[in-house]
Scaffold this active site. Structure first.
Site, PDB file in Angstrom:
ATOM      1  CG  ASN A   1     -36.735 -33.223  46.714  1.00 27.15           C
ATOM      2  OD1 ASN A   1     -37.802 -32.682  46.980  1.00 27.15           O
ATOM      3  ND2 ASN A   1     -35.576 -32.585  46.722  1.00 27.15           N
TER       4      ASN A   1
ATOM      5  NE  ARG B   1     -43.040 -30.470  47.614  1.00 29.03           N
ATOM      6  CZ  ARG B   1     -43.749 -31.108  48.545  1.00 29.03           C
ATOM      7  NH1 ARG B   1     -44.894 -31.632  48.271  1.00 29.03           N
ATOM      8  NH2 ARG B   1     -43.269 -31.222  49.756  1.00 29.03           N
TER       9      ARG B   1
ATOM     10  CD  GLU C   1     -36.644 -30.580  53.021  1.00 21.12           C
ATOM     11  OE1 GLU C   1     -37.262 -30.772  51.966  1.00 21.12           O
ATOM     12  OE2 GLU C   1     -37.095 -29.891  53.953  1.00 21.12           O
TER      13      GLU C   1
HETATM   14  N1  LIG Z   1     -35.119 -36.688  43.051  1.00 21.77           N
HETATM   15  C1  LIG Z   1     -35.574 -35.810  42.155  1.00 21.77           C
HETATM   16  N2  LIG Z   1     -35.984 -36.213  40.915  1.00 21.77           N
HETATM   17  C2  LIG Z   1     -36.449 -35.316  40.024  1.00 21.77           C
HETATM   18  N3  LIG Z   1     -36.547 -33.989  40.255  1.00 21.77           N
HETATM   19  C3  LIG Z   1     -36.140 -33.523  41.442  1.00 21.77           C
HETATM   20  C4  LIG Z   1     -35.644 -34.398  42.454  1.00 21.77           C
HETATM   21  N4  LIG Z   1     -35.302 -33.657  43.538  1.00 21.77           N
HETATM   22  C5  LIG Z   1     -35.582 -32.381  43.206  1.00 21.77           C
HETATM   23  N5  LIG Z   1     -36.093 -32.280  41.959  1.00 21.77           N
HETATM   24  C6  LIG Z   1     -36.458 -31.033  41.253  1.00 21.77           C
HETATM   25  O1  LIG Z   1     -35.834 -29.947  41.918  1.00 21.77           O
HETATM   26  C7  LIG Z   1     -36.808 -28.983  42.331  1.00 21.77           C
HETATM   27  C8  LIG Z   1     -36.377 -28.339  43.643  1.00 21.77           C
HETATM   28  O2  LIG Z   1     -36.345 -29.285  44.708  1.00 21.77           O
HETATM   29  P1  LIG Z   1     -36.553 -28.769  46.208  1.00 21.77           P
HETATM   30  O3  LIG Z   1     -36.582 -29.933  47.108  1.00 21.77           O
HETATM   31  O4  LIG Z   1     -35.580 -27.690  46.491  1.00 21.77           O
HETATM   32  O5  LIG Z   1     -37.994 -28.068  46.159  1.00 21.77           O
HETATM   33  P2  LIG Z   1     -39.411 -28.783  46.019  1.00 21.77           P
HETATM   34  O6  LIG Z   1     -39.296 -30.247  46.276  1.00 21.77           O
HETATM   35  O7  LIG Z   1     -40.019 -28.384  44.732  1.00 21.77           O
HETATM   36  O8  LIG Z   1     -40.226 -28.100  47.204  1.00 21.77           O
HETATM   37  P3  LIG Z   1     -40.075 -28.437  48.765  1.00 21.77           P
HETATM   38  O9  LIG Z   1     -38.881 -29.336  48.945  1.00 21.77           O
HETATM   39  O10 LIG Z   1     -39.867 -27.128  49.427  1.00 21.77           O
HETATM   40  O11 LIG Z   1     -41.330 -29.095  49.167  1.00 21.77           O
HETATM   41  C9  LIG Z   1     -38.109 -29.757  42.404  1.00 21.77           C
HETATM   42  O12 LIG Z   1     -39.243 -28.924  42.240  1.00 21.77           O
HETATM   43  C10 LIG Z   1     -37.956 -30.758  41.253  1.00 21.77           C
HETATM   44  O13 LIG Z   1     -38.268 -30.163  40.021  1.00 21.77           O
HETATM   45 MG   LIG Z   2     -38.304 -30.960  47.942  1.00 21.32          MG
END
Ligand SMILES: Nc1ncnc2c1ncn2[C@@H]1O[C@H](COP(=O)(O)OP(=O)(O)OP(=O)(O)O)[C@@H](O)[C@H]1O
Ligand SMILES: [Mg+2]
Lengths: 102, 151
Positions: B60, B117, B56
């Site tokens: 990200n 996502r 995860e």
């Molecule tokens: N490393 C990162 N850099 C920039 N933004 C991030 C990062 N990690 C998370 N985010 C932000 O936080 C939000 C939530 O992250 P999360 O992993 O919970 O969900 P997601 O990545 O959008 O979807 P999923 O992980 O279910 O595919 C993301 O949509 C993004 O906007």
């Molecule tokens: Mg994610």
């Protein structure tokens, strides 16, 4: 089998996804499922995850995306072969309550 | 009188891995960290938890951190094992950062709707580890710290 296998017969399309269902795999699998979906316009889509060895939230995104495609196309959507770990992720998101899981 | 025996927590191993933030490295990162954490002899379930949580955080970095960049940036992983059977994993990037961490960590919140996502990445990390801490600086990068104590 790793990757994607698609079968179609009598209105039923089965997409079997095997291996590590992460963001990397989902990107290609999603396109291939969708192009077959539009080609066959099935009455029922079965997403078979029996061969899945790993799944994270990207796999959940794949499932949710196919679910809404089917909803829009009035196609029945069923997923099968979900293991206990994937089930945990489905429960976290509440998708276990709306999906037909066999 | 009960005397508490203090068990000192000692670091027994550490690795640092730098990966290009491309999707083919997601499985590589999982494999590296789970092979490293296997050094504490966890159960298969515990190992699968770590693998998923790392996936995860790394995904990200690939999906969000360097979005819109011409060349992919890097993912920095720092993993440690401790004598009390704890594994810690830090996943950092020098990408766009997160403006509102609390909102980002809300279940089903995503800034990437077109990418299909689910917004469950942070929820999975929280559920599969004992502790998740996120620090981030807009346009400076993001650091996700996770720890899990094996049985
Ligand atoms: N490393 C990162 N850099 C920039 N933004 C991030 C990062 N990690 C998370 N985010 C932000 O936080 C939000 C939530 O992250 P999360 O992993 O919970 O969900 P997601 O990545 O959008 O979807 P999923 O992980 O279910 O595919 C993301 O949509 C993004 O906007
Ligand atoms: Mg994610």
């Amino acid at each position: 089998m790793d990757g994607l296998e698609i079968e179609y017969e009598n209105g039923v399309m089965r997409a079997s996804v095997g291996g590590e269902v992460d963001h990397h795999l989902c990107a290609s699998v999603r396109e291939d499922i969708d192009s077959a979906f539009f080609k066959y316009a099935p009455k029922k889509l079965i997403l078979d995850l029996t061969g899945m060895k790993f799944m994270d939230s990207s796999g959940l995104g794949l499932i949710m995306g196919r679910y809404s495609r089917c909803l829009a196309a009035e196609c029945e959507f069923i997923i099968c072969g979900v293991d206990e770990r994937a089930m945990r992720i489905l429960r976290m998101s509440g998708m276990d309550k709306v999906l037909k899981i066999k | 009188m009960i005397t508490e025996k203090k068990v000192k927590k000692e670091k027994i191993n550490e690795v640092k891995i730098t990966l290009l933030a491309v999707s083919r490295n997601e499985s590589l990162a999982r494999a590296y960290v789970s092979a490293f954490a296997a050094g504490l002899d966890p159960t298969l379930d515990e190992l699968a938890d770590i693998r998923c949580a790392v996936s995860e955080a790394v995904t990200n970095c690939v999906v969000h951190a360097y979005k819109g960049w011409e060349n992919p940036g890097k993912i920095y992983i720092n993993a440690r094992l401790y004598s009390d059977r704890t594994v810690t994993v830090e996943v950092s990037d020098r990408g766009c950062g997160i403006e509102n961490i609390e909102m980002a960590m809300t279940p089903l919140f995503t800034t990437d709707k077109e990418g299909e996502r689910s917004g469950m990445g942070f929820s999975v990390m929280k559920s599969f580890t004992d502790c998740v801490r996120v620090t981030s600086k807009p346009s400076g990068g993001t650091r996700v710290f996770m720890s899990k104590k094996f049985s």
